[in-house]
Design an enzyme around this catalytic site. Structure first.
Site, PDB file in Angstrom:
ATOM      1  CE1 TYR A  33      -0.046  11.424  -4.567  1.00 47.61           C
ATOM      2  CE2 TYR A  33      -1.430   9.503  -4.950  1.00 47.61           C
ATOM      3  CZ  TYR A  33      -0.248  10.066  -4.484  1.00 47.61           C
ATOM      4  OH  TYR A  33       0.728   9.266  -3.943  1.00 47.61           O
ATOM      5  CE  LYS A  58      -2.429  11.418   1.923  1.00 46.43           C
ATOM      6  NZ  LYS A  58      -2.854  10.459   0.985  1.00 46.43           N
TER       7      LYS A  58
HETATM    8  O1  P1T Z   1      -1.856   7.299  -0.414  1.00 43.54           O
HETATM    9  P1  P1T Z   1      -3.191   6.676  -0.616  1.00 43.54           P
HETATM   10  O2  P1T Z   1      -3.955   6.456   0.641  1.00 43.54           O
HETATM   11  O3  P1T Z   1      -3.165   5.481  -1.517  1.00 43.54           O
HETATM   12  O4  P1T Z   1      -4.080   7.787  -1.372  1.00 43.54           O
HETATM   13  C1  P1T Z   1      -3.820   8.219  -2.661  1.00 43.54           C
HETATM   14  C2  P1T Z   1      -4.411   9.590  -2.896  1.00 43.54           C
HETATM   15  C3  P1T Z   1      -5.615   9.696  -3.545  1.00 43.54           C
HETATM   16  N1  P1T Z   1      -6.192  10.890  -3.789  1.00 43.54           N
HETATM   17  C4  P1T Z   1      -5.598  12.040  -3.390  1.00 43.54           C
HETATM   18  C5  P1T Z   1      -6.242  13.342  -3.694  1.00 43.54           C
HETATM   19  C6  P1T Z   1      -4.372  12.005  -2.726  1.00 43.54           C
HETATM   20  O5  P1T Z   1      -3.816  13.165  -2.353  1.00 43.54           O
HETATM   21  C7  P1T Z   1      -3.753  10.747  -2.471  1.00 43.54           C
HETATM   22  C8  P1T Z   1      -2.430  10.640  -1.801  1.00 43.54           C
HETATM   23  N2  P1T Z   1      -1.710  11.833  -1.767  1.00 43.54           N
HETATM   24  C9  P1T Z   1      -0.480  12.020  -1.191  1.00 43.54           C
HETATM   25  C10 P1T Z   1       0.221  11.041  -0.616  1.00 43.54           C
HETATM   26  C11 P1T Z   1       0.037  13.402  -1.265  1.00 43.54           C
HETATM   27  O6  P1T Z   1       0.985  13.753  -0.538  1.00 43.54           O
HETATM   28  O7  P1T Z   1      -0.517  14.187  -2.038  1.00 43.54           O
END
Ligand code: P1T
Length: 379
Positions: free
Chosen positions: A98, A195
């Site tokens: 990410y 998610k």
């Molecule tokens: O957005 P947050 O709750 O802080 O999470 C970050 C995060 C961490 N690890 C992975 C694999 C992620 O996909 C994400 C956040 N990703 C998105 C917002 C996205 O659209 O891919």
């Protein structure tokens, strides 16, 4: 307890003061003490909150851990993990992750002396050779965001253990229903609970799950000392979302398979990334470590142009163009300009993240409607 029972019952007791079956939202910042230091186990809500405690017990059970520690976001959870390290230490990370995770390591913590290196971990044997004298943590994301690569968690964690290196697995794309990294030897599991765990795109939340008491204590210290805790209302929403985690993820995976197969035969599509395909380079590992192959699908276009990608991204109606993933509703995204814009283009291209790559988070709608929506946009 089996998974479907755990999501509903693990850590959840009727409220002792009222009998409320659902965990109440303890919307309080502090707790009355009878005398200094004489209290019911709750002093101040940054440190403890009963709604959060119920969620933490539930999450620990879902990942077969002993402790879970909740945060205001996935990146706040990552921030706490990185604070286990010190200046001069190195994180060896998977090279497709990410964009926000990469940004925190490179643009925030490098100023504090943290080193990070990004390698191809899809062949676990390459990991051993990449370990250096300062490597103190191995960061695994699997399936990866957005290329859906698969890392062999058991193999990489075994190598790390031999070298006394901590492992953290970002399990966001799989969810605890599909994959349990602690069972495969990981030290820490991280989720952006925003998610699949929350599942309804109505809350930002993160968590860490461990099975070592000393590590749990260090992370809980950081949670309290740095303070990025989630509010009780958010914890309640996550608890509510979890109750249907297995049902949502199962349906989304079934839909994703049909969509991946549809895209794979479409004349305008050059490549579909989904670990369920037998010709995916690490399909066998996905089969070994995941219950199902996930509901994220990325695809690229034959003529590889940003214009064509933009036309598709702007013309779906059920797939909403938005960042994030893992909700009941389907989303479509453009990693190059959205979720992975903070990764330099030359780094993105090395892993195949082109300007025309499109990422789908497949939801639980009727799959025929979803395919019709994509068909119309591709046409
Ligand atoms: O957005 P947050 O709750 O802080 O999470 C970050 C995060 C961490 N690890 C992975 C694999 C992620 O996909 C994400 C956040 N990703 C998105 C917002 C996205 O659209 O891919």
């Amino acid at each position: 307890m089996k998974f479907a029972t755990k999501v509903i019952h693990a850590g959840i007791e009727p409220d002792p003061s009222t009998g409320a079956v659902m965990t109440p939202i303890f919307q309080t910042s502090t707790y009355a003490q009878e005398a200094p230091g004489v209290h019911k186990g709750y002093e101040y809500a940054r440190t403890q909150n009963p709604t959060r405690s119920a969620l933490e017990k539930n999450l620990a059970a879902l990942e077969n851990g002993t402790d879970a520690i909740c945060f205001a976001s996935g990146l706040a959870a990552q921030d706490a993990v990185i604070k286990l390290l010190k200046s001069g230490d190195e994180i060896l990370s998977v090279n497709d992750l990410y964009g926000g995770s990469y940004r925190q390591m490179v643009r925030v913590y490098s100023a504090w002396g943290l080193k990070s290196r990004y390698i191809d971990m899809y062949d676990a044997s390459k990991v051993e050779a990449a370990i250096g004298p300062d490597t103190k943590m191995i960061w695994i994301e699997t399936p990866t965001n957005p290329m859906l690569n698969i890392v062999d968690i058991a193999a990489v964690c075994a190598i790390a253990r031999q070298h006394g290196i901590l492992t953290c697995v970002d399990n966001t794309f799989a969810s605890p229903y599909l994959q349990n990294p602690l069972d495969l030897g990981a030290d820490i599991v991280l989720h952006s609970a925003t998610k699949y765990i929350g599942g309804h795109s109505d809350v930002v939340h993160g968590c860490l799950i461990v099975k070592d008491a000393e590590l749990a204590q260090r992370l809980r210290f950081l949670q309290n000392a740095s303070g990025a805790v989630p509010g009780p209302m958010d914890c309640f929403l996550i608890l509510r979302g979890i109750k249907t985690l297995h049902l949502r993820v199962r349906q989304a995976c079934e839909n994703a398979e049909k969509i991946a197969l549809y895209l794979a035969q479409h004349p305008k599509v050059s490549k579909v990334y989904w670990p369920g395909f037998e010709n995916h380079p690490n399909h066998a590992i996905a089969k070994k470590q995941m219950r199902l192959f996930g509901a994220m699908v990325s695809f690229d276009l034959k003529n590889n142009t940003l214009e064509d990608a933009t036309r598709i991204l702007s013309n779906t109606h059920l797939f909403t163009l938005a960042e994030s993933l893992g909700g009941v509703e389907s989303l479509i995204g453009h990693p190059a300009s959205m979720t992975h814009a903070s990764i330099p283009k030359e780094e993105r291209l090395k892993v195949g993240l082109t300007d025309s790559l499109i990422r789908l988070s497949v939801g639980v709608e009727d799959v025929e409607d979803l395919i019709d929506d994509l068909a119309a946009a591709l046409a």
